[in-house]
Motif scaffolding. Sequence first.
Motif, mmCIF file in Angstrom:
data_model
loop_
_atom_site.group_PDB
_atom_site.id
_atom_site.type_symbol
_atom_site.label_atom_id
_atom_site.label_comp_id
_atom_site.label_asym_id
_atom_site.label_seq_id
_atom_site.Cartn_x
_atom_site.Cartn_y
_atom_site.Cartn_z
ATOM 1 N N ARG A 741 0.833 -1.109 -0.177
ATOM 2 C CA ARG A 741 0.090 -0.099 -0.090
ATOM 3 C C ARG A 741 1.129 1.450 0.058
ATOM 4 O O ARG A 741 1.593 1.500 0.791
ATOM 5 C CB ARG A 741 -0.991 0.157 1.357
ATOM 6 C CG ARG A 741 -1.765 0.973 1.078
ATOM 7 C CD ARG A 741 -2.775 1.187 2.463
ATOM 8 N NE ARG A 741 -2.336 1.730 3.458
ATOM 9 C CZ ARG A 741 -2.752 1.975 4.671
ATOM 10 N NH1 ARG A 741 -3.834 1.349 4.853
ATOM 11 N NH2 ARG A 741 -2.404 2.422 5.654
ATOM 12 N N HIS A 748 -4.757 6.197 -0.442
ATOM 13 C CA HIS A 748 -4.035 5.006 -0.278
ATOM 14 C C HIS A 748 -4.127 3.969 -1.350
ATOM 15 O O HIS A 748 -5.122 3.245 -1.949
ATOM 16 C CB HIS A 748 -4.647 4.105 0.920
ATOM 17 C CG HIS A 748 -4.539 4.791 2.329
ATOM 18 N ND1 HIS A 748 -5.115 4.423 3.401
ATOM 19 C CD2 HIS A 748 -3.758 6.139 2.491
ATOM 20 C CE1 HIS A 748 -4.579 5.202 4.417
ATOM 21 N NE2 HIS A 748 -3.895 6.241 3.918
ATOM 22 N N ILE A 750 -2.952 0.776 -3.959
ATOM 23 C CA ILE A 750 -2.159 -0.569 -3.913
ATOM 24 C C ILE A 750 -1.327 -0.723 -5.284
ATOM 25 O O ILE A 750 -1.831 -0.568 -6.465
ATOM 26 C CB ILE A 750 -3.444 -1.823 -4.094
ATOM 27 C CG1 ILE A 750 -4.602 -1.643 -2.906
ATOM 28 C CG2 ILE A 750 -2.871 -3.065 -4.134
ATOM 29 C CD1 ILE A 750 -3.868 -1.529 -1.604
ATOM 30 N N ASP A 791 -6.891 -0.701 1.167
ATOM 31 C CA ASP A 791 -6.321 -1.192 2.165
ATOM 32 C C ASP A 791 -6.004 -2.814 1.973
ATOM 33 O O ASP A 791 -6.603 -3.256 1.205
ATOM 34 C CB ASP A 791 -7.135 -0.907 3.547
ATOM 35 C CG ASP A 791 -6.160 -0.947 4.660
ATOM 36 O OD1 ASP A 791 -5.169 -1.032 4.579
ATOM 37 O OD2 ASP A 791 -6.602 -0.221 5.654
ATOM 38 N N TRP A 806 -7.225 -6.911 -2.221
ATOM 39 C CA TRP A 806 -7.363 -5.752 -1.252
ATOM 40 C C TRP A 806 -9.082 -5.340 -1.185
ATOM 41 O O TRP A 806 -9.788 -5.827 -1.592
ATOM 42 C CB TRP A 806 -6.583 -4.630 -2.209
ATOM 43 C CG TRP A 806 -7.047 -4.290 -3.240
ATOM 44 C CD1 TRP A 806 -7.937 -2.880 -3.242
ATOM 45 C CD2 TRP A 806 -6.885 -4.784 -4.432
ATOM 46 N NE1 TRP A 806 -8.357 -2.728 -4.243
ATOM 47 C CE2 TRP A 806 -8.022 -3.805 -5.082
ATOM 48 C CE3 TRP A 806 -6.465 -5.735 -5.009
ATOM 49 C CZ2 TRP A 806 -7.945 -3.861 -6.539
ATOM 50 C CZ3 TRP A 806 -6.484 -5.723 -6.382
ATOM 51 C CH2 TRP A 806 -7.288 -5.069 -7.348
#
Length: 919
Positions: A741, A748, A750, A791, A806
């Motif tokens: 991340r 945020h 990935i 996240d 995710w």
Amino acid sequence: MALPNKAKIPVGTLLAGKHRITREIGRGGMAAVYEAENIDIGKRVAIKVLAQELTTSAVVVERFLREARAAAAIRSPFICDVYDSGRLEDGRPFLVLELLEGESLYERMTVVRTLDFETTVVVMTQVCRGLAKAHAASIVHRDLKPENIFLTKDEEGRLCAKILDFGLAKFYTPMDGGDKQARLTREGAVFGTPAYMSPEQVRGQGAVDHRADLWALGCITFECLTGRTVWQTDQGVAMTFAQIANAPLPRPAEMRPDLPPSFTLWFDRALNRSIEKRHQTAKEFADELAIALGMNASGARGVEPALGTPSLDDIPVELRGGEPSLDGGFGIARTSAPFSASQPGHLSAPGVERRPSPAGLPTPDPELRSLPPQSPGLAFAGPQPTGPVGPGGERPLPRHDVEEPLRARRPGGWGRALLVFGFLVAVGGAGYASYKQFLQVPQDAPPSTAASGTASSTVPTPSTAEPTATRIASPPPTSDLPWIPHVAQAQKELAQGNLKEALGPLKEAYDKGAHGVPRTLLDHVQVALKEANGRAPCSLTGLGRPRTYDLVGRGVRLVAGSRPSIAFGPRGPVVAWTDAHEGSEHAYAVLLDNTLRATGPAVDVTPEGAAVGRPDLKRVGDKLVLTYWDAKGPEAGVHVRWLDPDGRIAGPAVSVASIPRGGNFWPSLAIAPDGFFVVWSDDTDMTSDSEDLFLRRLSSNLEPLGAPVRLTDVVPAGPVKPRARFPSAVVHGDALHILFRLEREPRHMIQHMRLPLADADKSVEPARRGERVDRLAGEVAMVEAEKTRSDGPAIACGAESCYLVWHGDPPTGSASAAYVDPSAAQPLWRKKFAKHGMHPAVAVDAEGHAQLFWYEGGRVVTAALTRDGVGPPTRFARVTGDQPMPSVTPGTKPGEWYAAWLDYEAGHLEPYVARVQCR
């Protein structure tokens, strides 16, 4: 001297003709809390009953009933409701309270230690909205502290903070008789909890007003962001009061360098000793805090950070505890029945260990922790422990040292309080002694067939041999818990595929004592039964609770466990977790039998540790490798070690990265043909303005080869430090694949890194002077392209493919998966497979079949994952709160999978394990 609160209300008792007691949640020196059900409408509530020994004090009774009057005068979604009040036949007053789901802010901070800016703003804004209503009704709380702020979820699944315990509330305008009010708030009386009291409270001024609440909230905000209390409280109440009156304020940025200067200015105003120079209203407090942290207050409220994470980050769980107020006040009841709360984070504070006390009461001995509520799925806030979660659902350890020991936060007080305090210490000490004795009770565990010592020079291929099916768990030590044989019978039925037949023994077990274990197991089985209609692709064939230290009998103190990790070894499944039932946070491991019962007592597999976090198990040949971090002490950093097939230590702890300052590292181990790679995140480099990923190669004997390699150097794009965090690593062919991340607030993202093994020893080149460009090793692709906060990344690879999973933050987030050809970093496709799914995990078996596990709607869910997408789901167990990502491993049979996850049990966090068989 107040006598102990011993009187109990039997289960089944009907109060006020309509509330039937179903179980006791917990008790303290002032009150006991019970779960009850309204027999007319079936609503579950909490009943708080004043201790019989205190009913002779008119002042105490009035203070107890004031909570009902205060709540009745305020209507706010951010204040816990009190529905009713009354008296028992023996004269004891009781309150009927809202039954909440979640955990206190104190519990969250013991798990994640420090909160991120957004979560802090969301929580403080909501608390201020509740306070604004109270202050408008001429009510000042006077005892705000992290224990009295409760984190739950609203009906739409968003984070909701509620204020608890108005037992010390002061009404500006006397209600029901001004004389009585005046006597309760007489000049010179001191009420509250020392660490959060305002100067005017310390001076005992009767004119304390709503700005005392804002002072306390300023102290709480500081603690949320730095992991420390404002004042050093280890030298007692008198010294704490002296600091409040005269000591200079600490500098927040010295404890957390990424705090902007604007926050220091805000903090200086929040704790200005001149009442007129402080924030004058709760709205002003919240609005200026959002601005100081670079956020929009209304926008922050719309965000839903993970409760208990670092919302933060992944989380393991460690320390739990609560802090009582000087008057022995007891908190509000809460429940951990299935709901969609959150919990990232994992705690063991460096330098300080906050620990609960028996029955949620004060104990000065830092070796003692509080006994959580005795009801499955129920807890009370106040002196209460529990835990949470982060991206992967784990719980992060503290980022900064905490200088004051837990006992520093214990209140002192006048003579009577000290006498009560001494009594509680004696009781707690006796319980702890019994607990230690239990740990020494020998149990017969099956002899290990694995050789001890160092590993072979090459990494062996994991064996696929079926473990002995007749392996049986050794019996638990002598116990007075009558339900244990019934649970064992239910587990046997499950192992034989008899799901319905397991229900009867579990109901009998629950009827034998209404204990949290059979109640929680019963909840899991009932979820699985609803899916057992022949159409669900998977079925539950095993259920276990690996921890057994607290099952010796009644009265053993309960300590929260952390996110478990499971691996299927040569002799069966081995589970590891961390808890602090022996003092410091250590990792424990145990081998399970075919019914998923522990084959013996759990073994401390990190005896050298001081604050161990996020243990992770992987099978390598006929052994297991344990990866973990230690957040404090002389050996702080990332470590690995060999375990034998029984989960016992088989080699010394090997330091992969020594990080003296400690922190949260989230290491991930990847198995290579000729050794291993460990990837972790680290922000302890004081010369860097980012948190980055690092890599180190290990030999097949776990010996470090070469120096750590820097994989990322991300540059700031604003005032907040960027972070590359929560790596999940796997080797496929000639490349190392890392999913992580990238935090560049407010996003945020990935990212998937594909790093050729030939380049795994090369650090990224430092940026040239004046350059503002990210330096990333290998080939990197953005997996989640939406403008959201993603996240919990995880990756697993089969023979010809890799799968990435995710989730996004609610309410817009959902669980997602992507398919990657291992020859490239860019996914071939990605898909949201669960609209409200959270914390997905993925594993691949020896044949290349992938299986997903995630949480959705308070359930643990599984589904097959193929190159063509996600198969139909099966719900096989419950989960309460936003727990860390489950751990998953394949079994030996085709379609057999094992999952381990964290769930609430009677108000504390407990690891659970399940086996599912899929078609």
